[in-house]
Motif scaffolding. Structure first.
Motif, PDB file in Angstrom:
ATOM      1  N   ARG A 121      18.018   7.734  38.894  1.00 39.60           N
ATOM      2  CA  ARG A 121      17.357   7.419  39.767  1.00 39.60           C
ATOM      3  C   ARG A 121      16.637   6.226  39.273  1.00 39.60           C
ATOM      4  O   ARG A 121      15.629   6.353  38.098  1.00 39.60           O
ATOM      5  CB  ARG A 121      16.686   8.270  40.461  1.00 39.60           C
ATOM      6  N   THR A 137      13.856   2.936  39.972  1.00 36.50           N
ATOM      7  CA  THR A 137      13.033   2.167  41.059  1.00 36.50           C
ATOM      8  C   THR A 137      12.460   0.951  40.227  1.00 36.50           C
ATOM      9  O   THR A 137      12.144   1.214  39.097  1.00 36.50           O
ATOM     10  CB  THR A 137      11.705   3.106  41.370  1.00 36.50           C
ATOM     11  N   SER A 160      14.706   0.584  45.414  1.00 36.31           N
ATOM     12  CA  SER A 160      15.534   1.577  44.786  1.00 36.31           C
ATOM     13  C   SER A 160      17.111   0.860  44.530  1.00 36.31           C
ATOM     14  O   SER A 160      17.459   0.429  45.650  1.00 36.31           O
ATOM     15  CB  SER A 160      15.756   2.686  45.312  1.00 36.31           C
TER      16      SER A 160
END
Length: 84
Positions: A2, A4, A15
Motif C-alpha cells: 500500500r 500513499t 493512492s
C-alpha cells in the motif's frame, strides 16, 4: 503493498496501489519499454515514450489529474561502494 503519496490534492491522499500492482504484474512488458517514460493510470498503460514531453502532453490531453509517471531505466541501476 500500500502506497500513499504526498502532497495530496484537494485535501485527499493519493493512492497509487493499483498502478504499482499493474507494474508488478507486467514486468515482462516493462522490460520491453526500457529507456521510456510511462504513464500508468489505474490498471492501464496510458502512454510510453522515450520523450518525456510526449508523455506530459498526453497526460494533459487526457486530463489525468494525478498520473503515475515512471522512467524505465535501460539498465538495472545498482550502486557499489568499493572499500580499499
Amino acid at each position: 503493498m500500500r502506497t500513499t503519496m504526498e502532497p495530496n490534492i484537494s485535501g485527499r491522499k493519493i493512492s497509487c496501489e493499483r498502478e504499482l500492482n499493474w507494474m508488478e504484474k507486467n514486468r515482462a512488458m516493462l522490460d520491453q519499454l526500457k529507456g521510456h517514460w510511462i504513464v500508468v493510470e489505474r490498471e492501464e498503460l496510458v502512454i510510453a515514450s522515450p520523450e518525456m514531453n510526449a508523455v506530459v502532453a498526453e497526460v494533459r490531453r487526457r486530463g489525468i489529474r494525478a498520473p503515475l509517471i515512471v522512467y524505465v531505466p535501460e539498465q538495472q541501476q545498482t550502486h557499489t561502494v568499493n572499500l580499499f
